[in-house]
Design a protein around this motif. Sequence first.
Motif, PDB file in Angstrom:
ATOM      1  N   ASP A 123      19.881 -28.967  30.114  1.00  0.00           N
ATOM      2  CA  ASP A 123      18.833 -29.583  30.934  1.00  0.00           C
ATOM      3  C   ASP A 123      18.423 -30.937  30.358  1.00  0.00           C
ATOM      4  O   ASP A 123      18.321 -31.933  31.083  1.00  0.00           O
ATOM      5  N   GLU A 124      18.235 -30.988  29.025  1.00  0.00           N
ATOM      6  CA  GLU A 124      17.914 -32.268  28.392  1.00  0.00           C
ATOM      7  C   GLU A 124      19.084 -33.246  28.452  1.00  0.00           C
ATOM      8  O   GLU A 124      18.890 -34.454  28.609  1.00  0.00           O
ATOM      9  N   ALA A 127      19.179 -34.835  31.903  1.00  0.00           N
ATOM     10  CA  ALA A 127      18.048 -35.748  32.058  1.00  0.00           C
ATOM     11  C   ALA A 127      18.205 -36.983  31.178  1.00  0.00           C
ATOM     12  O   ALA A 127      17.921 -38.107  31.605  1.00  0.00           O
ATOM     13  N   ASP A 146       9.330 -35.386  26.660  1.00  0.00           N
ATOM     14  CA  ASP A 146       9.926 -34.060  26.525  1.00  0.00           C
ATOM     15  C   ASP A 146       9.168 -33.229  25.484  1.00  0.00           C
ATOM     16  O   ASP A 146       9.048 -32.011  25.616  1.00  0.00           O
ATOM     17  N   LYS A 149       4.988 -33.289  26.996  1.00  0.00           N
ATOM     18  CA  LYS A 149       4.919 -32.651  28.321  1.00  0.00           C
ATOM     19  C   LYS A 149       3.555 -32.871  29.011  1.00  0.00           C
ATOM     20  O   LYS A 149       2.823 -31.908  29.302  1.00  0.00           O
ATOM     21  N   ASP A 157       6.565 -26.827  33.276  1.00  0.00           N
ATOM     22  CA  ASP A 157       7.118 -26.096  32.138  1.00  0.00           C
ATOM     23  C   ASP A 157       6.458 -24.730  31.982  1.00  0.00           C
ATOM     24  O   ASP A 157       7.114 -23.760  31.576  1.00  0.00           O
ATOM     25  N   ASP A 170      12.427 -31.593  32.792  1.00  0.00           N
ATOM     26  CA  ASP A 170      13.120 -32.655  32.057  1.00  0.00           C
ATOM     27  C   ASP A 170      13.487 -33.819  32.977  1.00  0.00           C
ATOM     28  O   ASP A 170      13.450 -34.983  32.559  1.00  0.00           O
ATOM     29  N   SER A 174      12.488 -37.754  32.782  1.00  0.00           N
ATOM     30  CA  SER A 174      13.482 -38.816  32.901  1.00  0.00           C
ATOM     31  C   SER A 174      13.057 -39.866  33.909  1.00  0.00           C
ATOM     32  O   SER A 174      13.136 -41.078  33.647  1.00  0.00           O
TER      33      SER A 174
END
Length: 201
Positions: A123-124, A127, A146, A149, A157, A170, A174
Amino acid sequence: MNEQQFSKSMTYAPGLPEGATFYSAHKKRVTSHAVANAVEAALKERGVTIEDIAEIVLDLQKPFMSGLTIETCAENVRGVLAKRELQHAILVGIELDRLAEKKMLSEPLQSLVDQDEGLFGVDETIALGAVSSFGSIAATTFGYLDKVKPKIIGRLDLEKEGKVNTFLDDLIASIAADASSRLAHRVRDEEEKRLSQNNGK
């Protein structure tokens, strides 16, 4: 086979409105306008608005820019959402979240995405890849968002009750990071332009 012989039944984009596609090289291609609309609709359907992201951009940049408005931040959010790389990342990420909610991913991927496993970094990765065209400011800002948050990112999240936002939170970080970088560069460009004009007098 020439364009006249090309049949709509041979396309790879069935089910889209006629205005959302065009024919080229014997393929039915999706227009960038249609993709942009799909991205904004997908974000809205997941509970995210342009203004939600603009609020993050405003908080990031207002210490450095006097008179910054939410409207200017929203304009820059829309500006980065016009980038194909980011559009595609958003559509892929949101689709994976949707499939995970429906338990339609294969194991062990289903559990990894559903539980947002700490060592699952795809996921990161998606992004972070989407910030690459906006430079080092976007990359470092993404890392900060990230970790911290803020606002809509944190809400996504922590959202439970069958919702999966493993990719979405994420991706919002971005978008906000990209918009912040775009805004910072544009403000500097305007400053340099004014300085150049004043020196020319």
